[in-house]
Design a protein around this motif. Structure first.
Motif, PDB file in Angstrom:
ATOM      1  N   PRO A  29       0.528  -1.047   0.137  1.00  0.00           N
ATOM      2  CA  PRO A  29      -0.332   0.280  -0.377  1.00  0.00           C
ATOM      3  C   PRO A  29       0.674   1.668   0.226  1.00  0.00           C
ATOM      4  O   PRO A  29       1.530   1.556   0.576  1.00  0.00           O
ATOM      5  N   CYS A  33      -3.070   4.118  -3.526  1.00  0.00           N
ATOM      6  CA  CYS A  33      -3.600   2.580  -3.860  1.00  0.00           C
ATOM      7  C   CYS A  33      -2.368   1.370  -4.350  1.00  0.00           C
ATOM      8  O   CYS A  33      -1.014   2.685  -3.492  1.00  0.00           O
ATOM      9  N   TYR A  34      -2.825   0.831  -4.103  1.00  0.00           N
ATOM     10  CA  TYR A  34      -1.138   0.120  -4.086  1.00  0.00           C
ATOM     11  C   TYR A  34      -0.504  -0.304  -4.818  1.00  0.00           C
ATOM     12  O   TYR A  34      -0.653   0.111  -5.692  1.00  0.00           O
ATOM     13  N   LYS A 149      -6.623  -0.448  -5.261  1.00  0.00           N
ATOM     14  CA  LYS A 149      -6.710  -0.065  -3.822  1.00  0.00           C
ATOM     15  C   LYS A 149      -6.631  -1.227  -2.868  1.00  0.00           C
ATOM     16  O   LYS A 149      -6.666  -0.363  -1.621  1.00  0.00           O
ATOM     17  N   SER A 150      -6.676  -2.862  -2.918  1.00  0.00           N
ATOM     18  CA  SER A 150      -6.827  -3.411  -1.935  1.00  0.00           C
ATOM     19  C   SER A 150      -5.948  -4.799  -2.337  1.00  0.00           C
ATOM     20  O   SER A 150      -5.661  -5.096  -3.232  1.00  0.00           O
ATOM     21  N   ARG A 152      -6.984  -7.189  -1.419  1.00  0.00           N
ATOM     22  CA  ARG A 152      -7.261  -8.594  -2.403  1.00  0.00           C
ATOM     23  C   ARG A 152      -7.433  -8.725  -4.023  1.00  0.00           C
ATOM     24  O   ARG A 152      -7.313  -9.156  -4.209  1.00  0.00           O
ATOM     25  N   ARG A 168      -3.253  -0.669   4.945  1.00  0.00           N
ATOM     26  CA  ARG A 168      -3.897   0.296   4.116  1.00  0.00           C
ATOM     27  C   ARG A 168      -3.447   1.717   3.177  1.00  0.00           C
ATOM     28  O   ARG A 168      -2.699   2.012   3.549  1.00  0.00           O
TER      29      ARG A 168
END
Length: 188
Positions: A29, A33-34, A149-150, A152, A168
């Motif tokens: 993160p 964004c990631y 954004k995650s 996952r 996060r």
């Protein structure tokens, strides 16, 4: 204490360090964004990041670090005044284009003689760089698609091709501002 929640556990840091040492890629993160990251001095790893994104080689990549000291091997020597100007904006969401050192691979800087560098204001990303060394930082998404954004979403998109670290994303809606340090011109 907030950054401690964002840092991966020690075992994950060991896995990330091993992945980077082997020329691999991690996702982590950042402010907005990631990001996809790798060792900025490893040509194999740079090729992997470029392939994962489907990004043209000529564009170059951003490098994040925890301190100016970590960036010194990657950029040309800076005057004390230039360092003070940089540190007045860092940590922060500002990426500067600085003259690249001779150690910097063309895959990292693209067709440019400068290198895009930042000390992020995202505690997790900055502390990750402190633990692992400077990292490439390009948005985790195939070129032309929405930034992920995650963790996952990263795992769903990239699967086992990279190690995705939990955490996060910061509250910024847009990527870092990019400024040519020599001219002061804002490029993004």
């Amino acid at each position: 204490m907030r950054f401690l929640r964002q840092l991966p556990r020690t075992a994950l840091l060991r896995r990330a360090r091993a992945r980077l040492k082997a020329g691999g890629v991690i996702a982590y993160p950042t402010e907005s964004c990631y990001g996809l990251g790798c060792n900025p001095l490893d040509a194999r790893a740079l090729r992997r990041v470029i392939a994962l994104k489907g990004r043209p080689n000529h564009k170059g990549l951003i490098v994040i670090a925890a301190s100016l000291e970590q960036l010194r091997p990657l950029v040309a020597p800076l005057s004390a005044d230039d360092e003070a100007r940089l540190m007045a904006r860092w940590p922060g969401p500002v990426t500067f284009l600085l003259p690249a050192s001779r150690r910097v691979l063309p895959l990292l800087r693209g067709r440019h003689k400068t290198l895009a560098v930042r000390i992020p204001d995202h505690d997790g990303a900055r502390h990750l760089a402190a633990a692992l060394g400077p990292l490439v930082s390009t948005s985790a998404n195939p070129a032309g698609q929405v930034s992920l954004k995650s963790a996952r979403a990263c795992r769903a998109t990239f699967g086992e091709r990279l190690l995705t670290l939990p955490g996060r994303v910061g509250g910024r809606r847009s990527p870092s501002t990019i400024i040519d340090f020599a001219s002061g011109r804002v490029l993004r």
